[in-house]
Structure formats: C-alpha cells, structure tokens
Design a protein around this motif. Structure first.
Motif, PDB file in Angstrom:
ATOM      1  N   ASP A   1       0.825  -1.214   0.000  1.00  0.00           N
ATOM      2  CA  ASP A   1       0.000   0.000   0.000  1.00  0.00           C
ATOM      3  C   ASP A   1       0.858   1.262   0.000  1.00  0.00           C
ATOM      4  N   GLU A   2       0.330   2.308  -0.593  1.00  0.00           N
ATOM      5  CA  GLU A   2       1.021   3.599  -0.527  1.00  0.00           C
ATOM      6  C   GLU A   2       0.898   4.133   0.904  1.00  0.00           C
ATOM      7  N   ILE A   3       2.028   4.475   1.522  1.00  0.00           N
ATOM      8  CA  ILE A   3       2.018   4.932   2.920  1.00  0.00           C
ATOM      9  C   ILE A   3       2.005   6.455   2.975  1.00  0.00           C
ATOM     10  N   PHE A   4       2.735   7.090   2.065  1.00  0.00           N
ATOM     11  CA  PHE A   4       2.830   8.558   2.011  1.00  0.00           C
ATOM     12  C   PHE A   4       3.409   9.124   3.308  1.00  0.00           C
ATOM     13  N   GLY A   5       4.492   8.488   3.725  1.00  0.00           N
ATOM     14  CA  GLY A   5       5.261   8.929   4.883  1.00  0.00           C
ATOM     15  C   GLY A   5       6.672   8.409   4.719  1.00  0.00           C
ATOM     16  N   PRO A   6       7.602   8.799   5.604  1.00  0.00           N
ATOM     17  CA  PRO A   6       9.024   8.423   5.436  1.00  0.00           C
ATOM     18  C   PRO A   6       9.302   6.997   5.899  1.00  0.00           C
ATOM     19  N   VAL A   7       8.746   6.043   5.187  1.00  0.00           N
ATOM     20  CA  VAL A   7       8.852   4.640   5.560  1.00  0.00           C
ATOM     21  C   VAL A   7       9.268   3.836   4.323  1.00  0.00           C
ATOM     22  N   GLN A   8      10.341   3.034   4.476  1.00  0.00           N
ATOM     23  CA  GLN A   8      10.775   2.193   3.356  1.00  0.00           C
ATOM     24  C   GLN A   8      10.903   0.748   3.814  1.00  0.00           C
ATOM     25  N   VAL A   9      10.638  -0.167   2.885  1.00  0.00           N
ATOM     26  CA  VAL A   9      10.821  -1.593   3.187  1.00  0.00           C
ATOM     27  C   VAL A   9      11.855  -2.173   2.223  1.00  0.00           C
ATOM     28  N   ILE A  10      12.729  -3.010   2.768  1.00  0.00           N
ATOM     29  CA  ILE A  10      13.702  -3.725   1.923  1.00  0.00           C
ATOM     30  C   ILE A  10      13.161  -5.131   1.693  1.00  0.00           C
ATOM     31  N   ILE A  11      13.081  -5.503   0.397  1.00  0.00           N
ATOM     32  CA  ILE A  11      12.514  -6.811   0.018  1.00  0.00           C
ATOM     33  C   ILE A  11      13.613  -7.608  -0.704  1.00  0.00           C
ATOM     34  N   PRO A  12      13.943  -8.794  -0.219  1.00  0.00           N
ATOM     35  CA  PRO A  12      14.974  -9.580  -0.909  1.00  0.00           C
ATOM     36  C   PRO A  12      14.429 -10.284  -2.153  1.00  0.00           C
ATOM     37  N   PHE A  13      15.321 -10.521  -3.124  1.00  0.00           N
ATOM     38  CA  PHE A  13      14.955 -11.359  -4.276  1.00  0.00           C
ATOM     39  C   PHE A  13      16.184 -12.146  -4.725  1.00  0.00           C
ATOM     40  N   ASP A  14      15.925 -13.217  -5.508  1.00  0.00           N
ATOM     41  CA  ASP A  14      17.038 -14.046  -5.974  1.00  0.00           C
ATOM     42  C   ASP A  14      17.328 -13.858  -7.457  1.00  0.00           C
ATOM     43  N   THR A  15      16.291 -13.833  -8.277  1.00  0.00           N
ATOM     44  CA  THR A  15      16.520 -13.812  -9.725  1.00  0.00           C
ATOM     45  C   THR A  15      15.879 -12.566 -10.361  1.00  0.00           C
ATOM     46  N   GLU A  16      16.312 -12.310 -11.589  1.00  0.00           N
ATOM     47  CA  GLU A  16      15.761 -11.173 -12.336  1.00  0.00           C
ATOM     48  C   GLU A  16      14.240 -11.323 -12.522  1.00  0.00           C
ATOM     49  N   ASP A  17      13.814 -12.538 -12.824  1.00  0.00           N
ATOM     50  CA  ASP A  17      12.374 -12.759 -13.020  1.00  0.00           C
ATOM     51  C   ASP A  17      11.596 -12.479 -11.729  1.00  0.00           C
ATOM     52  N   GLU A  18      12.183 -12.908 -10.594  1.00  0.00           N
ATOM     53  CA  GLU A  18      11.494 -12.671  -9.318  1.00  0.00           C
ATOM     54  C   GLU A  18      11.434 -11.166  -9.031  1.00  0.00           C
ATOM     55  N   ALA A  19      12.534 -10.468  -9.309  1.00  0.00           N
ATOM     56  CA  ALA A  19      12.552  -9.008  -9.088  1.00  0.00           C
ATOM     57  C   ALA A  19      11.471  -8.332  -9.934  1.00  0.00           C
ATOM     58  N   THR A  20      11.349  -8.791 -11.176  1.00  0.00           N
ATOM     59  CA  THR A  20      10.342  -8.203 -12.066  1.00  0.00           C
ATOM     60  C   THR A  20       8.937  -8.450 -11.533  1.00  0.00           C
ATOM     61  N   ALA A  21       8.713  -9.681 -11.093  1.00  0.00           N
ATOM     62  CA  ALA A  21       7.369 -10.023 -10.589  1.00  0.00           C
ATOM     63  C   ALA A  21       7.038  -9.187  -9.347  1.00  0.00           C
ATOM     64  N   ILE A  22       8.014  -9.020  -8.455  1.00  0.00           N
ATOM     65  CA  ILE A  22       7.739  -8.225  -7.246  1.00  0.00           C
ATOM     66  C   ILE A  22       7.523  -6.761  -7.634  1.00  0.00           C
TER      67      ILE A  22
END
Ligand code: NDP
Length: 484
Positions: free
Chosen positions: A385-406
């Motif tokens: 969801d859009e938070i519209f505040g100074p909040v960031q999340v780090i999300i891990p991925f393994d492959t290019e395809d997974e990064a694209t899907a996320i």
C-alpha cells in the motif's frame, strides 16, 4: 512562537476574473502550521457558486483578450511570470515551509522547479504544431492542435508549486483558461502564483483560483458542465470520484494517483552511487511524494550490506520544524500523521532496522520518525500500500524474473529504478517493468521538467511534463480540404 507569513496578498480571497474577491458565503478555513500545530491564518472557503463564477470568467477570457493571444505572446507571458517567480523564490520557499511543513531547501527546490516549468512551457508555446497528412489525389489534409477551452486543475498539498507549474503552465501555454482548486492544506503558494500572474499581465479570467474543501469546491469543479478538461493529482479514491464526475460530462481527465515505486538493486550494483538515491527517494518531503521510492528490492547476496548502509543513513536523519531546514519536516496534517502511524503499527511484526531522530520537534507538530524495515515479504501491507510517509521496506529477491514479478506486483505503476552495471539487463528490465518512468542507475533524473511523467495501473493515466503535457491539454482537429 507564531511565525509571521509576510504575505503580499490577502489569503482569504479568491481570484476570479482578475480580481481578488471574497467567496460568496464569506466563510473561511483555518491555516495551520504543520511544524508546531499553531494557527497561522485563514483562507477562503469557496463553494459551488464561486466555482460557477470562476468557470464563467474563464469562458469570458477565452472569448476575449486571452482567446486572441498568439502562441508567441503566451510564451512571452510565461517567461515574464517565470521571472517574477524567480525574484520571489525565497519568499515562496518560506511561505511553503510554514504552510506545508517542507524543509526550506526542499521548498526552494519546488520554487526553482516552478520557474523551470514556466521557462519550458514559455519556450514551447510557439513550437507546438499540427501536421500535414499525405492523402488522396485532390485533397490537402492537416491537423490543428486547439486548446480545450476551460481546464480545471485540482492540486494536492504535497508539491503545490511543482504541480501548478506542470499543469497550469502547460494549459496556459496552449491557450486554455484555467480554474485552479488548490488543497485546503496548501493554498498559499497557489494564491501567490496567481497574484504574480496578474502582475505579469495575464488577461483577467485566464487564471482563476478558488480555495476551499475538496468535497465542496473540488467536487463542484470536476462536475461542472462547462469545464472541458480536468487535471487531478491525489489519491486513488478521490481520483475515481473525479473521473466519474468528469465522465458524466464526457470530459477527459489526467489522473496522477501516486505509487509504490521500487528501486531494484542487483548484485553488481554500485552501492556508493546508489545509496543517496535509495534513501532520499524515500524520505524527501517526509515521504509524501507520489514518486517516493517506498520499496527497495535487493538481490540476496548484497542484502545485509545494503540494509546496514541504509541503516547508517537513517540513524543520521534529523527530523524537525521546516524552518530549521533539517532532513525531514513534519507531515502535512494530524490526519496524515495518523495514517502513517497506523502503517507503522501494522509493521510491528517486521524487522525494524533503523529510524531517524527528532531534533526540537514540538509535540504539537505532525512528526513521525523515518523508519526502515528489512526482510519484508512482498505480500505485507507495508510492501503493497502507498504509505505517504518516510517509511521504506527492503525486500529480498534471488533472480531477475522474481525481481520483475515483485516490482510489477502492486496495483501501482508510476516510477522504478534499476541499479546494475549489466547493460543487457538494464535494457531487459526497462522493457519488463510496468511503470510510466524507468531510471537506470539513478532515481528521478533530477526531476527534469522535460521528462514525460505519469502512471500505469492505479497510478493513473495521461502524461504530464515535457511536450506530452502540451498534447494532453489540446484537442486535435483534422481538416480535409478537397480542391480537385
Ligand atoms: P485527496 O486525493 O483527497 O486530495 C487531493 C486533492 O483533491 C486535494 O486538492 C483535495 O482538496 C481534492 N479533493 C478531495 N476530494 C475531492 C472531490 N470529491 N472532488 C474533487 N477534488 C477533491 O488526498 P488526501 O489529501 O486526502 O490524501 C490522502 C492520500 O492520498 C495520501 O495519504 C496519499 O496516499 C494520497 N495522495 C497522493 C498524492 C499524489 O501526489 N499522488 C497527493 C496527495 C495525496 P482538499 O485537500 O481541499 O480536500
């Protein structure tokens, strides 16, 4: 201490037909300073009858002096206005800081960007033209780009000067007459802009400004039967209402509705180069940015390193009043503070890596601490969801395809960036990512006014900025002449 706004115009008036007048009801709305919760003034509470008057004035302008201007004259007007804005950059920055809570240097950047929009659209005004189309023997066919007529502009509170520049600047360049409804929490620079437009010699009625509530003045403008185009920036929920209201009059809309924009950091990415962008794109304007980068996707082999380097930066972030000009100011309102705080509560199950610190942030101000979470699953609400505040999340991925899907896995599609030295991957990813802008080894490209901007999916439709905005504010007419 109550700060003095030092305005050179009366903030409790509307600008209609070139005159500063009280709204019909004479009612006003309070103006609050987000940095300390103090009342700093009031603005007019325009309603439907004021919008009626503004739309009528805009039509008169189109029939009169404004409708007769040449493209070159409109360009010269925008240059004059740009110069007047430039002379007032410090005043405008201070007003914005007090009204919206933006740290001074960020407010100054907005004023500088407004000047650039006026210069860009001033220069472009007489360079927009139709085409001739080769056709059947005996015909000459050409196209004309014509202004819609009266355009309505609903501007939010997060970047008033920039959004006025990109929407009103472009609409005026091609000869529309405008009715502007600024956000109730951020009216002052819109009124200042309108006063400078008068000073620059804009014919009366070509730009009208009616402050008020979105549910009153805003709704009246978007539903008005004599408005020929609506430009809206704001939330998805209100954007849907705006589009439905415009649909009843079969009027085109440009919607810019925010996002959940990712930066994708691959294992061969240059972290030294990326680091300032990874963090700044999330905390600039306290994260209240449509193109804020709230998701940082990191390939697993670099995950710990990126999280730690970002955490160092977060721990150094200072949060305080806008005039103290720190890294992060307050949020716009107690309502927005409540929205962001509730997201932070919903992140209680996540790994909080670091947060910023308050520095003389009065309890009455709308402050939240910038917060970084790591190891977040893409399905988590803070990753979706859009938070519209100074909040960031780090999300891990393994492959290019997974990064694209996320990256493509939210409802939004405004902006994305890719950090990799692999040229082929850069090209592949730029094609696969579903957003209106893709940045390679940068984020935002300095916000250039020349670069078309807009969304896919629930980030909206239509393009602003650059020449695309000029096409968006014109209607194309095809003329086919048979001469034998
Ligand atoms: P809104 O979308 O409600 O407000 C944006 C603009 O629309 C304001 O000028 C508002 O006026 C006006 N407006 C509100 N209701 C109507 C209506 N019925 N008809 C016409 N205009 C209307 O957003 P909020 O300010 O309530 O913020 C809520 C969330 O929206 C934020 O948390 C954020 O997620 C998102 N947002 C996104 C922005 C972006 O840049 N894409 C900008 C702002 C918000 P008024 O403020 O006077 O009511």
């Amino acid at each position: 201490m109550t700060e003095n706004l030092n305005l050179w115009f009366d903030p409790e008036k509307c600008l209609i037909a070139g005159k500063w007048i009280s709204c019909a009801s004479g009612d006003s709305l309070p103006l609050m300073n987000p940095s300390n919760g103090e009342r700093i003034g009031a603005i007019a509470r325009g309603r439907a009858s004021d919008i009626d008057a503004a739309v009528a004035a805009a039509h008169e302008a189109r029939k009169g002096d404004w409708g007769r201007t040449t493209a070159a004259e409109r360009g010269r007007f925008l240059f004059r206005l740009g110069k007047l804005v430039e002379d007032r950059i410090e005043d405008l920055a201070r007003i914005e800081a007090l009204d919206v809570g933006k740290p001074l240097k960020q407010a100054r950047n907005d004023a500088v960007a407004l000047v650039r929009y006026l210069e860009f659209y001033g220069g472009a005004a007489d360079k927009l033209h139709g085409e001739t189309i080769p056709y059947l023997e005996g015909y000459t066919v050409y196209t004309l780009r014509e202004p819609f007529g009266v355009t309505g502009h609903i501007v939010p509170w997060n970047y008033p000067m920039q959004i006025i520049g990109r929407s009103v600047g472009a609409a005026l360049a091609v000869g529309n007459a405008c009715v502007l409804k600024p956000a109730e929490d951020a009216c002052l620079t819109a009124l200042a802009f309108a006063d400078l437009a008068r000073e620059a010699g804009l014919p009366e009625g070509a730009l009208n400004v009616v402050p008020g509530l979105g549910s009153e003045a805003g709704a009246a403008l978007t539903a008005h039967p004599n408005v020929q185009h609506i430009s809206f920036t704001g939330s998805v929920a209100t954007g849907v209402q705006v589009q439905m209201a415009a649909a009843r009059n079969v009027v085109p809309v440009t919607l810019e509705l925010g996002g959940k924009s990712p930066q994708i950091f691959f294992e061969d990415g240059d972290l030294e180069a990326a680091l300032p962008f990874l963090v700044n794109a999330g905390i600039q304007n306290a994260g209240q940015t449509c193109s804020a980068s709230s998701r940082i996707l990191v390939q697993r082999s670099r995950l710990a390193e990126v999280a730690e380097r970002m955490a160092e930066k977060y721990r150094a972030l200072k949060v305080g009043p806008a005039l103290a000009d720190l890294d992060v100011g307050p949020l716009i309102s107690a309502k927005q503070q409540g929205i962001v705080s509730s997201f932070l509560d919903r992140g209680a199950d996540l790994e909080k890596v670091a947060e910023g610190r308050f520095l003389d942030a009065p309890g009455e101000g709308n402050y939240v601490k910038p917060t970084l979470f790591a190891g977040v699953d893409p399905s988590h609400v803070l990753a979706r969801d859009e938070i519209f505040g100074p909040v960031q999340v780090i999300i891990p991925f393994d492959t290019e395809d997974e990064a694209t899907a996320i990256a493509n896995g939210t409802d939004y599609g405004l902006v994305a960036s890719i950090w990799t030295r692999d040229g082929a991957r850069q090209m592949r990813m730029a094609k696969k990512i579903r957003t209106g802008q893709v940045f390679i080894n940068n984020y935002g490209a300095g916000g250039g006014v020349e670069l078309p901007f807009g969304g896919m999916g629930k980030s909206g439709h239509g393009r602003e900025k650059g020449f695309e905005a000029l096409y968006g504010f014109t209607s194309l007419k095809t003329v086919a002449a048979y001469h034998g």
